[in-house]
Design a protein around this motif. Structure first.
Motif, PDB file in Angstrom:
ATOM      1  N   LEU A 137     -16.822  11.847 -16.925  1.00 43.01           N
ATOM      2  CA  LEU A 137     -15.467  11.341 -16.677  1.00 43.01           C
ATOM      3  C   LEU A 137     -15.541   9.885 -16.221  1.00 43.01           C
ATOM      4  N   TYR A 138     -14.899   8.995 -16.952  1.00 45.83           N
ATOM      5  CA  TYR A 138     -14.818   7.574 -16.607  1.00 45.83           C
ATOM      6  C   TYR A 138     -13.336   7.244 -16.440  1.00 45.83           C
ATOM      7  N   TRP A 139     -12.956   6.846 -15.257  1.00 42.98           N
ATOM      8  CA  TRP A 139     -11.557   6.504 -15.002  1.00 42.98           C
ATOM      9  C   TRP A 139     -10.620   7.589 -15.536  1.00 42.98           C
ATOM     10  N   TYR A 140     -10.955   8.815 -15.157  1.00 46.24           N
ATOM     11  CA  TYR A 140     -10.104   9.979 -15.462  1.00 46.24           C
ATOM     12  C   TYR A 140      -9.948  10.230 -16.961  1.00 46.24           C
ATOM     13  N   TYR A 184      -9.975  17.520  -7.234  1.00 45.03           N
ATOM     14  CA  TYR A 184      -9.178  17.575  -8.459  1.00 45.03           C
ATOM     15  C   TYR A 184      -8.071  18.622  -8.381  1.00 45.03           C
ATOM     16  N   SER A 194     -28.604   9.091 -16.941  1.00 40.58           N
ATOM     17  CA  SER A 194     -27.814  10.322 -16.819  1.00 40.58           C
ATOM     18  C   SER A 194     -28.658  11.482 -16.317  1.00 40.58           C
ATOM     19  N   ARG A 195     -28.059  12.312 -15.462  1.00 33.52           N
ATOM     20  CA  ARG A 195     -28.698  13.588 -15.116  1.00 33.52           C
ATOM     21  C   ARG A 195     -28.039  14.698 -15.925  1.00 33.52           C
ATOM     22  N   MET A 196     -26.700  14.774 -15.797  1.00 36.61           N
ATOM     23  CA  MET A 196     -26.007  15.946 -16.332  1.00 36.61           C
ATOM     24  C   MET A 196     -25.904  15.926 -17.855  1.00 36.61           C
ATOM     25  N   ASN A 197     -25.390  14.851 -18.394  1.00 34.80           N
ATOM     26  CA  ASN A 197     -25.189  14.819 -19.853  1.00 34.80           C
ATOM     27  C   ASN A 197     -26.519  14.851 -20.600  1.00 34.80           C
ATOM     28  N   SER A 221     -18.451  16.010 -17.109  1.00 39.33           N
ATOM     29  CA  SER A 221     -19.097  15.921 -15.796  1.00 39.33           C
ATOM     30  C   SER A 221     -18.325  14.917 -14.951  1.00 39.33           C
ATOM     31  N   GLY A 237     -18.137  12.650 -10.994  1.00 30.37           N
ATOM     32  CA  GLY A 237     -18.744  12.263  -9.735  1.00 30.37           C
ATOM     33  C   GLY A 237     -18.048  12.978  -8.584  1.00 30.37           C
ATOM     34  N   GLY A 238     -16.733  13.071  -8.661  1.00 29.20           N
ATOM     35  CA  GLY A 238     -15.944  13.672  -7.584  1.00 29.20           C
ATOM     36  C   GLY A 238     -16.128  15.182  -7.511  1.00 29.20           C
ATOM     37  N   HIS A 293     -21.896   9.087 -23.944  1.00 24.74           N
ATOM     38  CA  HIS A 293     -22.398   8.603 -22.650  1.00 24.74           C
ATOM     39  C   HIS A 293     -23.068   7.258 -22.905  1.00 24.74           C
TER      40      HIS A 293
HETATM   41  C1  FMN Z   1     -17.243   3.421 -15.190  1.00 25.82           C
HETATM   42  C2  FMN Z   1     -17.299   4.727 -14.439  1.00 25.82           C
HETATM   43  C3  FMN Z   1     -16.127   5.397 -14.166  1.00 25.82           C
HETATM   44  C4  FMN Z   1     -16.165   6.627 -13.480  1.00 25.82           C
HETATM   45  N1  FMN Z   1     -14.983   7.277 -13.246  1.00 25.82           N
HETATM   46  C5  FMN Z   1     -15.001   8.478 -12.605  1.00 25.82           C
HETATM   47  C6  FMN Z   1     -13.785   9.198 -12.376  1.00 25.82           C
HETATM   48  O1  FMN Z   1     -12.688   8.795 -12.763  1.00 25.82           O
HETATM   49  N2  FMN Z   1     -13.873  10.377 -11.708  1.00 25.82           N
HETATM   50  C7  FMN Z   1     -15.067  10.891 -11.272  1.00 25.82           C
HETATM   51  O2  FMN Z   1     -15.073  11.975 -10.672  1.00 25.82           O
HETATM   52  N3  FMN Z   1     -16.240  10.240 -11.504  1.00 25.82           N
HETATM   53  C8  FMN Z   1     -16.226   9.057 -12.161  1.00 25.82           C
HETATM   54  N4  FMN Z   1     -17.411   8.406 -12.431  1.00 25.82           N
HETATM   55  C9  FMN Z   1     -18.684   9.083 -12.119  1.00 25.82           C
HETATM   56  C10 FMN Z   1     -19.236   9.781 -13.365  1.00 25.82           C
HETATM   57  O3  FMN Z   1     -18.312  10.685 -13.915  1.00 25.82           O
HETATM   58  C11 FMN Z   1     -20.532  10.546 -13.006  1.00 25.82           C
HETATM   59  O4  FMN Z   1     -21.459   9.623 -12.537  1.00 25.82           O
HETATM   60  C12 FMN Z   1     -21.078  11.275 -14.230  1.00 25.82           C
HETATM   61  O5  FMN Z   1     -20.211  12.335 -14.601  1.00 25.82           O
HETATM   62  C13 FMN Z   1     -22.443  11.874 -13.945  1.00 25.82           C
HETATM   63  O6  FMN Z   1     -22.971  12.378 -15.158  1.00 25.82           O
HETATM   64  P1  FMN Z   1     -24.359  11.831 -15.746  1.00 25.82           P
HETATM   65  O7  FMN Z   1     -25.451  12.285 -14.789  1.00 25.82           O
HETATM   66  O8  FMN Z   1     -24.501  12.463 -17.090  1.00 25.82           O
HETATM   67  O9  FMN Z   1     -24.268  10.319 -15.843  1.00 25.82           O
HETATM   68  C14 FMN Z   1     -17.407   7.183 -13.072  1.00 25.82           C
HETATM   69  C15 FMN Z   1     -18.588   6.479 -13.359  1.00 25.82           C
HETATM   70  C16 FMN Z   1     -18.545   5.265 -14.019  1.00 25.82           C
HETATM   71  C17 FMN Z   1     -19.851   4.534 -14.316  1.00 25.82           C
END
Ligand code: FMN
Length: 174
Positions: free
Chosen positions: A67-70, A115, A16-19, A107, A109-110, A10
């Motif tokens: 998850l970043y860009w899948y 999915y 971060s909240r989840m990780n 983790s 965002g969506g 990460h």
């Molecule tokens: C560069 C970037 C790419 C992301 N791509 C996705 C994605 O492809 N699908 C999705 O559901 N969320 C996506 N997100 C949201 C993150 O997955 C989400 O904020 C993260 O899992 C939350 O966990 P955290 O609280 O540990 O940061 C993206 C966020 C960033 C910054």
């Protein structure tokens, strides 16, 4: 519980909240080693020998990431490219990871409903993680079911804490 290495990727745990919650919970377990890649390698220069020694000390390997860009944040891809070398992790002599178990903790965002076929993101987590499944296969590791927490932004603090407990149980019981 099997000796488990959690490789966490990460790029900004401060936000971060989840990780962060997962990391803090897993750190309390004696049989789990949490290895935070972005903290260990702020310059991105991976110590391959160190990483390979760490892998050999554990029976189960978990990749933990948002998850970043899948897919995963980029340092985890760099880690794969550098550490899982020919003759060590794959190839006729590359048997060092054979017999280990492998798991993903992701983790997003969506929301979960996005999915799937017909949903906003079209594909399921099982479909999107095929490169990791193929990596486990090629390196002789058994791919265990993935732990996913969806829609992190909308979770309450209680839900975040419950997810951390659930991840630990998932790792213990897989
Ligand atoms: C560069 C970037 C790419 C992301 N791509 C996705 C994605 O492809 N699908 C999705 O559901 N969320 C996506 N997100 C949201 C993150 O997955 C989400 O904020 C993260 O899992 C939350 O966990 P955290 O609280 O540990 O940061 C993206 C966020 C960033 C910054």
């Amino acid at each position: 519980m099997k000796k488990t290495l959690v490789i966490l990727a990460h790029p900004n745990l401060n936000t971060s909240r989840m990780n962060k919650a997962w990391k803090d919970r897993l750190l309390q377990e004696d049989t789990v080693t949490v290895h935070d890649l972005y903290t260990k390698y702020p310059d991105g220069q991976i110590d391959v020998a160190f990483e390979q020694r760490l892998l050999l000390k554990h029976e189960r390997v978990v990749f933990q990431f948002p998850l970043y860009w899948y897919s995963s944040p980029s340092l985890l891809k760099e880690w794969q490219d550098a550490v899982l070398s020919y003759g060590w992790a794959y190839g006729s002599e590359g048997t060092k990871l054979h017999g280990k178990e492998f798991m993903l903790a992701i983790s997003t965002g969506g929301p979960e409903v996005a999915y799937q076929a017909g949903g906003f993101n079209l594909f399921s987590m099982s479909e999107l993680t095929k490169p990791f499944q193929a990596m486990a296969n090629l390196t002789g590791m058994r791919f265990l079911p993935t732990f996913t927490t969806y829609g992190v932004r909308t979770l309450t603090d209680d839900e975040v804490n419950k997810s951390a407990e659930d991840l630990l149980q998932h790792i213990k019981n897989a």
